[in-house]
Design an enzyme around this catalytic site. Structure first.
Site, mmCIF file in Angstrom:
data_model
loop_
_atom_site.group_PDB
_atom_site.id
_atom_site.type_symbol
_atom_site.label_atom_id
_atom_site.label_comp_id
_atom_site.label_asym_id
_atom_site.label_seq_id
_atom_site.Cartn_x
_atom_site.Cartn_y
_atom_site.Cartn_z
ATOM 1 N N PRO A 196 0.835 -1.205 0.000
ATOM 2 C CA PRO A 196 0.000 0.000 0.000
ATOM 3 C C PRO A 196 0.865 1.249 0.000
ATOM 4 O O PRO A 196 1.866 1.308 0.699
ATOM 5 C CB PRO A 196 -0.773 -0.111 1.316
ATOM 6 C CG PRO A 196 -0.523 -1.477 1.844
ATOM 7 C CD PRO A 196 0.759 -1.942 1.249
ATOM 8 N N GLU A 197 0.495 2.221 -0.808
ATOM 9 C CA GLU A 197 1.201 3.503 -0.794
ATOM 10 C C GLU A 197 0.267 4.547 -0.218
ATOM 11 O O GLU A 197 -0.854 4.250 0.176
ATOM 12 C CB GLU A 197 1.668 3.848 -2.210
ATOM 13 C CG GLU A 197 2.568 2.739 -2.746
ATOM 14 C CD GLU A 197 3.339 3.106 -3.998
ATOM 15 O OE1 GLU A 197 3.615 4.288 -4.208
ATOM 16 O OE2 GLU A 197 3.667 2.188 -4.753
ATOM 17 N N LYS B 256 2.009 6.811 5.115
ATOM 18 C CA LYS B 256 1.404 5.477 5.099
ATOM 19 C C LYS B 256 0.955 5.041 6.490
ATOM 20 O O LYS B 256 0.706 3.868 6.731
ATOM 21 C CB LYS B 256 2.402 4.473 4.520
ATOM 22 C CG LYS B 256 2.787 4.809 3.075
ATOM 23 C CD LYS B 256 3.705 3.748 2.517
ATOM 24 C CE LYS B 256 4.928 4.349 1.890
ATOM 25 N NZ LYS B 256 5.895 3.343 1.475
ATOM 26 N N ARG C 152 14.088 -2.221 -2.095
ATOM 27 C CA ARG C 152 12.968 -2.708 -2.888
ATOM 28 C C ARG C 152 13.304 -2.680 -4.368
ATOM 29 O O ARG C 152 14.074 -1.864 -4.830
ATOM 30 C CB ARG C 152 11.708 -1.956 -2.556
ATOM 31 C CG ARG C 152 11.022 -2.849 -1.545
ATOM 32 C CD ARG C 152 9.740 -2.524 -0.997
ATOM 33 N NE ARG C 152 9.751 -1.465 -0.033
ATOM 34 C CZ ARG C 152 9.056 -0.367 -0.225
ATOM 35 N NH1 ARG C 152 8.392 -0.191 -1.324
ATOM 36 N NH2 ARG C 152 9.040 0.527 0.703
#
Ligand SMILES: [Zn+2]
Length: 261
Positions: A2-3, A51, A249
């Site tokens: 989720p961003e 977030k 990432r």
């Protein structure tokens, strides 16, 4: 993953359903909150910071959660079947007279004093989705470390909050930036503005799109398209882990559109 836009949408739904309502039952399934009972408190508001999700309640307490890789809050009408995953993945249940909010797989779930929220979100840079977004501060934060790669700098929530792997990857493509380009050689203001524009555009429709085409398999230029041809020039898209763990990432880029120099 989720961003910020995902968290923002979840926040809005939760705020509309729970805001101003009294909690009639709470159930926490994490060791640190096992004996916590928040029933009788009123949910004042639900706000997003990057977030992070902050649920502010009467009595000066805030329930802080973070979605990390795949956590989520689901909202159900009373009596509706819960569909967010198997029962052992449930971390929290908050019930009002008409809604039940169920938190699944939340790796961060803690209670803090509302006036001490800064201790959990104070490290965050300006929130890209906030109406009062401090653009100058975000640019200054990014430019403070000119040797750092642009892909790492964009993902660092201390620089600017809310952006995740999808947006930083697509922004680098759209600006023709190889992900290892040092910040000093990048138009940082353009990267900030584009990130914000993409994230805001996706707030409404609920999907992450950078191509303008909201159809499965066509939503990104390079994100999760390693080995496939670039939509613009046909060159095979590459992927690699860039930067120091835990910020390693996967980055995706087109060597044709995003040359190294
Ligand atoms: Zn290309």
């Amino acid at each position: 993953m989720p961003e910020g836009d995902t968290v923002w949408r979840a926040c809005k739904r939760l705020d509309q359903a729970l805001g101003g309502q009294e909690l009639i039952r709470t159930d926490f399934r994490v060791p640190t909150l096992a004996t916590t009972d928040l029933s009788g408190r009123t949910m004042l508001e639900v706000v997003a910071r990057g977030k992070h999700l902050l649920m502010r309640m009467s009595g000066g307490v805030t329930l802080h959660s973070h979605f990390r890789m795949d956590g989520s809050w689901h909202l159900y009408k009373r009596g509706e079947r819960w569909r967010g995953g198997p029962g052992h993945q449930i971390r929290a249940v908050l019930e009002t007279s008409s809604w039940t909010a169920v938190g699944y797989r939340l790796p961060v779930l803690e209670l803090v004093a509302t006036d001490a929220e800064q201790s959990v979100v104070g490290h965050l840079g300006p929130d890209l989705l906030s109406p009062s977004f401090d653009r100058a501060q975000a640019i200054a934060n990014l430019e403070a470390d000119p040797e750092r790669t642009i892909s790492e700098a964009l993902l660092d929530q201390r620089n600017l909050a809310g952006i995740g792997n999808f947006y930083r990857t697509e922004v680098c493509f759209l600006l023709g930036l190889h992900p290892t380009r040092p910040v000093a050689s990048v138009d940082v203001a353009a990267a900030v503005d584009l990130s914000r524009r993409l994230m805001k555009a996706n707030l409404r429709n609920g999907t992450q799109v950078s191509t303008g085409v909201d159809r499965p398999g066509q939503r990104s230029w390079v994100f999760e398209r390693a080995g496939k041809p670039c939509r613009r020039c046909g060159t095979t898209i590459l992927s690699a882990s860039i930067g120091e763990p835990p910020r390693d990432r996967i980055s995706y880029w087109c060597p044709g559109c995003q040359p190294e120099t």
